[in-house]
Design an enzyme around this catalytic site. Sequence first.
Site, PDB file in Angstrom:
ATOM      1  N   GLU A   1      -5.696  -1.809   7.986  1.00 24.69           N
ATOM      2  CA  GLU A   1      -5.317  -0.392   7.996  1.00 24.69           C
ATOM      3  C   GLU A   1      -5.864   0.254   9.258  1.00 24.69           C
ATOM      4  O   GLU A   1      -7.017   0.073   9.618  1.00 24.69           O
ATOM      5  CB  GLU A   1      -5.852   0.321   6.740  1.00 24.69           C
ATOM      6  CG  GLU A   1      -5.710   1.830   6.720  1.00 24.69           C
ATOM      7  CD  GLU A   1      -4.279   2.340   6.902  1.00 24.69           C
ATOM      8  OE1 GLU A   1      -3.361   1.838   6.239  1.00 24.69           O
ATOM      9  OE2 GLU A   1      -4.088   3.258   7.733  1.00 24.69           O
TER      10      GLU A   1
ATOM     11  N   ASN B   1      -2.331   0.640  -3.173  1.00 24.00           N
ATOM     12  CA  ASN B   1      -1.714   0.326  -4.474  1.00 24.00           C
ATOM     13  C   ASN B   1      -1.122  -1.077  -4.487  1.00 24.00           C
ATOM     14  O   ASN B   1      -1.260  -1.816  -5.461  1.00 24.00           O
ATOM     15  CB  ASN B   1      -0.617   1.348  -4.802  1.00 24.00           C
ATOM     16  CG  ASN B   1      -1.219   2.696  -5.114  1.00 24.00           C
ATOM     17  OD1 ASN B   1      -2.231   2.784  -5.796  1.00 24.00           O
ATOM     18  ND2 ASN B   1      -0.617   3.751  -4.586  1.00 24.00           N
TER      19      ASN B   1
ATOM     20  N   CYS C   1       9.801   3.519   1.833  1.00 22.52           N
ATOM     21  CA  CYS C   1      10.281   4.500   0.847  1.00 22.52           C
ATOM     22  C   CYS C   1      11.191   5.474   1.589  1.00 22.52           C
ATOM     23  O   CYS C   1      11.064   6.681   1.479  1.00 22.52           O
ATOM     24  CB  CYS C   1       9.141   5.196   0.109  1.00 22.52           C
ATOM     25  SG  CYS C   1       7.924   5.981   1.165  1.00 22.52           S
TER      26      CYS C   1
HETATM   27  N1  SAM Z   1       1.132  -0.210   1.121  1.00 23.05           N
HETATM   28  C1  SAM Z   1       0.450   1.062   0.847  1.00 23.05           C
HETATM   29  C2  SAM Z   1       0.365   1.254  -0.658  1.00 23.05           C
HETATM   30  O1  SAM Z   1       1.240   0.754  -1.371  1.00 23.05           O
HETATM   31  O2  SAM Z   1      -0.578   1.897  -1.125  1.00 23.05           O
HETATM   32  C3  SAM Z   1       1.154   2.215   1.548  1.00 23.05           C
HETATM   33  C4  SAM Z   1       1.262   2.006   3.035  1.00 23.05           C
HETATM   34  S1  SAM Z   1       1.763   3.445   3.929  1.00 23.05           S
HETATM   35  C5  SAM Z   1       3.493   3.475   3.669  1.00 23.05           C
HETATM   36  C6  SAM Z   1       1.639   2.885   5.583  1.00 23.05           C
HETATM   37  C7  SAM Z   1       0.197   2.736   6.081  1.00 23.05           C
HETATM   38  O3  SAM Z   1       0.237   2.054   7.330  1.00 23.05           O
HETATM   39  C8  SAM Z   1      -0.533   4.045   6.358  1.00 23.05           C
HETATM   40  O4  SAM Z   1      -1.742   4.081   5.666  1.00 23.05           O
HETATM   41  C9  SAM Z   1      -0.772   4.026   7.867  1.00 23.05           C
HETATM   42  O5  SAM Z   1      -1.972   4.637   8.246  1.00 23.05           O
HETATM   43  C10 SAM Z   1      -0.802   2.546   8.141  1.00 23.05           C
HETATM   44  N2  SAM Z   1      -0.494   2.149   9.526  1.00 23.05           N
HETATM   45  C11 SAM Z   1       0.354   2.747  10.390  1.00 23.05           C
HETATM   46  N3  SAM Z   1       0.396   2.070  11.550  1.00 23.05           N
HETATM   47  C12 SAM Z   1      -0.424   0.998  11.407  1.00 23.05           C
HETATM   48  C13 SAM Z   1      -0.803  -0.071  12.275  1.00 23.05           C
HETATM   49  N4  SAM Z   1      -0.309  -0.175  13.506  1.00 23.05           N
HETATM   50  N5  SAM Z   1      -1.673  -0.997  11.792  1.00 23.05           N
HETATM   51  C14 SAM Z   1      -2.181  -0.901  10.540  1.00 23.05           C
HETATM   52  N6  SAM Z   1      -1.861   0.111   9.692  1.00 23.05           N
HETATM   53  C15 SAM Z   1      -1.000   1.043  10.127  1.00 23.05           C
END
Ligand code: SAM
Length: 300
Positions: free
Chosen positions: A115, A96, A224
């Site tokens: 990601e 998003n 969040c």
């Molecule tokens: N920014 C996104 C949005 O607004 O749609 C939401 C992000 S969500 C809070 C966090 C994301 O970070 C998840 O999809 C998770 O799989 C990813 N993630 C976690 N550890 C990560 C890493 N070491 N490197 C890249 N992505 C990672």
Amino acid sequence: DLYQTPDTLKPRYVRVNTLKLDIDSALNELGKQFMVQKDDMVPDLLRLPPKCDLHNHPLVMNGSVFLQGKASSMVAAALDPEPGWEVLDACAAPGNKTAHLAALMKGKGKIIACELNKDRIKRLEDTIRLSGAPNVQVLPGDFLSLDPKDPLFSKVRAILLDPSCSGSGTVAERLDHLLPSYGAGPASDTTETERLNKLATFQKKALAHALSFPAVERIVYSTCSIHQIENEDVIKSILPLAASNGFLLATPFPKWRTRGLPVFEGSEHLHLLRTDPVEDKEGFFIALFIKRGPPFETTT
Ligand code: SAM
């Protein structure tokens, strides 16, 4: 009934995807069915009355508008990247905020969307496709393993870091804590504390890593979560490193009323931004680092 949530009182927000539709056309189109007005703080965001169900609306289905909450829409707007910049979205899925960055950049320049989770990469790609953003490169993998000296990142001027967090600022999660079967008793308290500690460790590492990209001049960090350990404590621990790399905290959305908890100088008045899980119906946290010194404020 714990699930009789304040959700029913929550205004609905849609972010107009300006890559596909202009604000006035969106206002006209949605105005045929709903009372709709522009948000007073976030550009491109429209506010609708509670309970409006937009899930199957043609503008949502074709990616002209995104169902995106106000707090979530403040993150890319706080980063405020310019068209033509190169920007890294460090933890991007479901995308998003990636799509929002692309719209703010008018589809110009480049966004690298990193990601780690394979299943979520598919959702990220779907979101990008739906948004019509022409300038996003998906980078599967671990943000922490990216080499900041890699030429791929040599022109990256801004990083959006929205790492995995506890999600404790979302209403459903918050109310879950009140259920007798959830979180009760010392054993699960310990588990919860361990989980928060692990998340905070990752969040600090990720923020430190973001600070090490050579051409970066703006970083936005968001969660969040309502927990200090994932928010003010992460920022406080990183302040010395940030300062030694030439970064200062800026004031995202200066007119916003709720700032951070009083954990370090300026945190409760100026630098940090919190949205309130009760009043704003979702608890978000935003911190904005910039490389050039004050006076700097985001234009929004
Ligand atoms: N920014 C996104 C949005 O607004 O749609 C939401 C992000 S969500 C809070 C966090 C994301 O970070 C998840 O999809 C998770 O799989 C990813 N993630 C976690 N550890 C990560 C890493 N070491 N490197 C890249 N992505 C990672």
